[in-house]
Enzyme design. Sequence first.
Site, PDB file in Angstrom:
ATOM      1  N   GLY A  87       0.770  -1.238   0.000  1.00 32.57           N
ATOM      2  CA  GLY A  87       0.000   0.000   0.000  1.00 32.57           C
ATOM      3  C   GLY A  87       0.803   1.291   0.000  1.00 32.57           C
ATOM      4  O   GLY A  87       1.718   1.505  -0.801  1.00 32.57           O
ATOM      5  N   ILE A  88       0.439   2.159   0.924  1.00 30.84           N
ATOM      6  CA  ILE A  88       0.996   3.519   0.968  1.00 30.84           C
ATOM      7  C   ILE A  88       2.497   3.496   1.311  1.00 30.84           C
ATOM      8  O   ILE A  88       3.287   4.238   0.726  1.00 30.84           O
ATOM      9  CB  ILE A  88       0.195   4.369   1.988  1.00 30.84           C
ATOM     10  N   TYR A 148      -9.766   1.587  15.423  1.00 29.27           N
ATOM     11  CA  TYR A 148      -8.891   2.207  14.419  1.00 29.27           C
ATOM     12  C   TYR A 148      -8.871   3.736  14.603  1.00 29.27           C
ATOM     13  O   TYR A 148      -7.810   4.350  14.651  1.00 29.27           O
ATOM     14  CB  TYR A 148      -9.371   1.828  13.020  1.00 29.27           C
TER      15      TYR A 148
HETATM   16  N1  LIG Z   1      -5.551   3.128   2.918  1.00 28.06           N
HETATM   17  C1  LIG Z   1      -6.177   4.143   3.467  1.00 28.06           C
HETATM   18  O1  LIG Z   1      -7.292   4.519   3.051  1.00 28.06           O
HETATM   19  C2  LIG Z   1      -5.545   4.905   4.585  1.00 28.06           C
HETATM   20  C3  LIG Z   1      -6.093   6.154   4.922  1.00 28.06           C
HETATM   21  C4  LIG Z   1      -5.518   6.886   5.946  1.00 28.06           C
HETATM   22  C5  LIG Z   1      -4.418   6.386   6.618  1.00 28.06           C
HETATM   23  N2  LIG Z   1      -3.901   5.167   6.296  1.00 28.06           N
HETATM   24  C6  LIG Z   1      -2.751   4.693   7.051  1.00 28.06           C
HETATM   25  O2  LIG Z   1      -1.693   4.414   6.153  1.00 28.06           O
HETATM   26  C7  LIG Z   1      -0.829   3.439   6.729  1.00 28.06           C
HETATM   27  C8  LIG Z   1      -0.575   2.357   5.695  1.00 28.06           C
HETATM   28  O3  LIG Z   1      -1.801   1.710   5.399  1.00 28.06           O
HETATM   29  P1  LIG Z   1      -2.137   1.050   3.986  1.00 28.06           P
HETATM   30  O4  LIG Z   1      -3.443   1.560   3.572  1.00 28.06           O
HETATM   31  O5  LIG Z   1      -0.975   1.182   3.077  1.00 28.06           O
HETATM   32  O6  LIG Z   1      -2.344  -0.468   4.471  1.00 28.06           O
HETATM   33  P2  LIG Z   1      -1.666  -1.843   4.045  1.00 28.06           P
HETATM   34  O7  LIG Z   1      -1.602  -1.939   2.558  1.00 28.06           O
HETATM   35  O8  LIG Z   1      -2.406  -2.881   4.780  1.00 28.06           O
HETATM   36  O9  LIG Z   1      -0.181  -1.713   4.601  1.00 28.06           O
HETATM   37  C9  LIG Z   1       0.094  -1.782   5.984  1.00 28.06           C
HETATM   38  C10 LIG Z   1       1.556  -2.037   6.198  1.00 28.06           C
HETATM   39  O10 LIG Z   1       1.783  -2.149   7.610  1.00 28.06           O
HETATM   40  C11 LIG Z   1       2.436  -3.395   7.879  1.00 28.06           C
HETATM   41  N3  LIG Z   1       2.080  -3.919   9.200  1.00 28.06           N
HETATM   42  C12 LIG Z   1       0.872  -4.292   9.656  1.00 28.06           C
HETATM   43  N4  LIG Z   1       0.970  -4.782  10.897  1.00 28.06           N
HETATM   44  C13 LIG Z   1       2.265  -4.711  11.248  1.00 28.06           C
HETATM   45  C14 LIG Z   1       3.007  -5.077  12.399  1.00 28.06           C
HETATM   46  N5  LIG Z   1       2.415  -5.667  13.456  1.00 28.06           N
HETATM   47  N6  LIG Z   1       4.332  -4.863  12.410  1.00 28.06           N
HETATM   48  C15 LIG Z   1       4.956  -4.315  11.355  1.00 28.06           C
HETATM   49  N7  LIG Z   1       4.324  -3.966  10.229  1.00 28.06           N
HETATM   50  C16 LIG Z   1       2.984  -4.162  10.172  1.00 28.06           C
HETATM   51  C17 LIG Z   1       1.946  -4.314   6.771  1.00 28.06           C
HETATM   52  O11 LIG Z   1       2.800  -5.446   6.665  1.00 28.06           O
HETATM   53  P3  LIG Z   1       2.342  -6.782   5.862  1.00 28.06           P
HETATM   54  O12 LIG Z   1       2.600  -6.494   4.417  1.00 28.06           O
HETATM   55  O13 LIG Z   1       3.246  -7.801   6.447  1.00 28.06           O
HETATM   56  O14 LIG Z   1       0.889  -7.005   6.176  1.00 28.06           O
HETATM   57  C18 LIG Z   1       2.021  -3.371   5.584  1.00 28.06           C
HETATM   58  O15 LIG Z   1       3.344  -3.248   5.134  1.00 28.06           O
HETATM   59  C19 LIG Z   1      -1.541   2.929   7.985  1.00 28.06           C
HETATM   60  O16 LIG Z   1      -0.989   3.566   9.106  1.00 28.06           O
HETATM   61  C20 LIG Z   1      -2.978   3.380   7.790  1.00 28.06           C
HETATM   62  O17 LIG Z   1      -3.643   3.581   9.008  1.00 28.06           O
HETATM   63  C21 LIG Z   1      -4.456   4.418   5.280  1.00 28.06           C
END
Ligand SMILES: NC(=O)c1ccc[n+]([C@@H]2O[C@H](COP(=O)([O-])OP(=O)(O)OC[C@H]3O[C@@H](n4cnc5c(N)ncnc54)[C@H](OP(=O)(O)O)[C@@H]3O)[C@@H](O)[C@H]2O)c1
Length: 280
Positions: free
Chosen positions: A14-15, A164
């Site tokens: 993802g991000i 969350y």
């Molecule tokens: N997507 C949205 O709409 C959105 C909006 C606002 C904010 N955010 C924030 O953006 C950030 C990234 O989210 P994303 O949307 O890119 O989600 P994502 O695709 O699920 O990516 C999450 C990342 O965090 C890692 N992770 C999860 N649990 C972990 C742990 N216990 N220890 C170490 N690493 C861990 C995951 O590793 P794995 O690959 O091993 O699972 C993955 O690399 C988050 O903080 C989220 O809250 C997202």
Amino acid sequence: MRETFTIITGATSGIGYETAKKLFIEGHHLILGNRNNIKAEKLKEELLKINPNGHVDLLQVNLSSFSLIKSFCDKVLSDYEYIDVLINNAGVFMREKAFTQEGFEMTMGVNYLGTYYLTELLIDRLLEGKNSKIIMVSSIGCYWGSLKVKPNIFVRRTNGFKDYFNSKLANLIYAKELLEKHRNSNLIIKAADPGVAYSKIWKWKTKFGESLDKLYQIITNTSEEAARIIVILANTNKYDKDNNLLYKFDKPRKLPKRVHKKKLRDDFIKFTEESIKQNI
Ligand SMILES: NC(=O)c1ccc[n+]([C@@H]2O[C@H](COP(=O)([O-])OP(=O)(O)OC[C@H]3O[C@@H](n4cnc5c(N)ncnc54)[C@H](OP(=O)(O)O)[C@@H]3O)[C@@H](O)[C@H]2O)c1
């Protein structure tokens, strides 16, 4: 001029993945803190195909375990004289009840407590830098969080969304606290709201969830678009000297009212520190 050393947590998807790619192209020496080594190796391979002379170091970390966070930070501190940018990106949205190794509710444990502990262990090295940065990846969810200091606040599972939102509000309270505490230092503290983006975090494994996937893909930003504000904060000095903490896309955003309340912040941070101390 020496290279920029940038730590990103959760870059395997993802991000975080898109942020890593952009910053790598911009020449950052990446130190990637990931929990899954296979995904991390794949990412490294992809990045080195873009630039075989670039630097990507992989260090395993799982934010759901204080001992693993400590090992990660010990390795960072022994191997790197400089940390220029720390991007606290890793995060979860939990669909089921789960707990960290220390027994904290998983969302709060990973998104807030693990991130807090990791940052505190690295902060002295960041403070030694000339203009080092901490970037907290926040979310619009921070406006819907509500946190009162109660004994069960870090251990109780409510529901996926509430936990969350609370974890994202908690992160912002911490970012604000860092900003106030280190106001007279060179350390730059910023938070980025990347907007709602298509990524693994919003994927539901149910039939209904799968049926919504196409729609979700159409109405949300791509993770690449969402990473843009993080990359700007990390890679330029555009916002370094202004007084804002939180940015969405390319604009500063007002903080939730709760974040301004000093007493709430003080109590919350005190309780956080006690909760961590009792478990390390
Ligand atoms: N997507 C949205 O709409 C959105 C909006 C606002 C904010 N955010 C924030 O953006 C950030 C990234 O989210 P994303 O949307 O890119 O989600 P994502 O695709 O699920 O990516 C999450 C990342 O965090 C890692 N992770 C999860 N649990 C972990 C742990 N216990 N220890 C170490 N690493 C861990 C995951 O590793 P794995 O690959 O091993 O699972 C993955 O690399 C988050 O903080 C989220 O809250 C997202």
